[in-house]
Design an enzyme around this catalytic site. Structure first.
Site, mmCIF file in Angstrom:
data_model
loop_
_atom_site.group_PDB
_atom_site.id
_atom_site.type_symbol
_atom_site.label_atom_id
_atom_site.label_comp_id
_atom_site.label_asym_id
_atom_site.label_seq_id
_atom_site.Cartn_x
_atom_site.Cartn_y
_atom_site.Cartn_z
ATOM 1 N N ASN A 1 0.687 -1.219 -0.092
ATOM 2 C CA ASN A 1 -0.050 0.082 -0.076
ATOM 3 C C ASN A 1 0.857 1.150 0.037
ATOM 4 O O ASN A 1 0.531 2.339 -0.730
ATOM 5 C CB ASN A 1 -0.898 0.000 1.254
ATOM 6 C CG ASN A 1 -2.084 -1.219 1.197
ATOM 7 O OD1 ASN A 1 -2.477 -1.240 0.119
ATOM 8 N ND2 ASN A 1 -2.042 -1.707 2.521
ATOM 9 N N GLU B 1 -6.093 9.675 2.868
ATOM 10 C CA GLU B 1 -6.821 10.661 3.861
ATOM 11 C C GLU B 1 -6.114 12.035 3.967
ATOM 12 O O GLU B 1 -4.810 11.831 3.675
ATOM 13 C CB GLU B 1 -7.162 10.102 5.370
ATOM 14 C CG GLU B 1 -6.033 10.039 6.382
ATOM 15 C CD GLU B 1 -5.014 8.799 5.879
ATOM 16 O OE1 GLU B 1 -3.952 8.877 5.536
ATOM 17 O OE2 GLU B 1 -5.604 7.584 6.086
#
Ligand code: NAD
EC number: 2.7.1.23
Length: 265
Positions: free
Chosen positions: A51, A123
């Protein structure tokens, strides 16, 4: 060689990663792809890592909408990478056959004090940089919604909902729902200070505005995915879903909810 076959490998330039990626480059060449060293010339960007590598690949290449991103994981499966290094054939087969789809992932556009915006795939987090709590006036579009006092706030995309947002008990959101989720980090709630106290989901056409109350604690740490912006004065933070979407190559039978199930249940 057609331009659409230009492939760029994004990875950490350590000796062991170079040894891992070299066979991938050779395989790509043997499959008729053109491996390029200049990312500007690429139309396929392959992140190799997990990721983390995928988040870095999109950020460092400025979330290009004219490129197809592909995630290759070097150990276990990630939320962004759909392919693993041990089954790399699947990725090359995927370029040729129908068993794939291209998903468009939402990003956030964040503007601080009317400066040039930046983008986030997971985010944007805003946290106090000192032990003292800090205060944010929270606006939804033009409506003053609440006064937050605490450690900070996380504003996540649907694909980011399984990351930092989930650790503070935010909901996991289907990426088909264009939205931004606002989650608190340790809000103070008593007879003087009151916040909603739960995460909330805003429709993709709304803007969240956070005004940092200028009380000497107005240098928050602002995080964009896995990078922290250098600490600086911030007063007005505007966050909305961006028009920039990241196109990512996915296997057809490997949905977001399959990954949620495999990773968390
Ligand atoms: P990292 O090394 O701190 O790892 C955080 C973990 O989150 C890793 O296991 C990573 O694979 C995982 N992760 C990243 N994006 C994810 C996603 N969309 N869904 C599920 N898991 C995800 O840093 P990293 O690997 O570069 O990841 C950066 C992310 O870490 C940030 O964007 C943030 O979401 C998350 N983070 C989480 C916490 C927390 O949970 N307390 C704190 C800081 C950052």
């Amino acid at each position: 060689m057609e331009d659409k076959n230009n492939i760029y490998f994004f990875y950490k330039h350590t000796k062991s990663m170079q040894e891992t990626v070299e066979p991938l480059k050779q395989l790509a060449t043997s499959q008729g792809l053109n491996v390029v060293d200049d990312v500007q010339k690429a139309n396929i960007i392959v992140s190799v890592g997990g990721n983390n590598a995928f988040l870095q690949a999109t950020r460092k290449t400025n979330f290009r909408s004219d490129c197809l991103y592909v995630g290759v994981s070097t150990d276990r499966e990630g939320f962004y990478p759909d392919f693993t290094i041990n089954e790399i054939d699947k990725m090359f087969e995927a370029f040729e056959n129908q068993n794939i789809e291209v998903k468009r992932l939402s990003t956030l556009e964040v503007t601080i004090d009317d400066e040039k915006p930046f983008y986030c795939l997971n985010e944007c987090s805003i946290r106090s940089n000192v032990i003292k709590t800090f205060v944010l006036e929270v606006f939804i579009d033009d409506m003053h919604f609440e006064t937050f006092r605490g450690d900070g706030m996380i504003v996540s995309t649907p694909t980011g909902s399984t990351a930092y947002n989930k650790s503070v008990r935010g909901a996991v959101v289907d990426p088909r729902l264009p939205s931004l989720q606002v989650s608190e980090i340790a809000s103070l709630n008593n007879n003087t200070y009151r916040t909603l106290g739960t995460s909330f989901l805003l429709s993709g056409d709304r803007t969240l505005r956070l005004k940092v109350v200028q009380d000497g604690n107005d240098f928050p740490i602002i995080g964009a995915d896995n990078e922290a912006l250098s600490i600086r004065h911030a007063e007005d933070i505007k966050i909305r879903l961006s028009d920039k979407q990241v196109k990512v190559l996915k296997l057809k039978d490997n949905t977001f909810w399959h990954k949620v199930q495999r990773n968390f249940l």
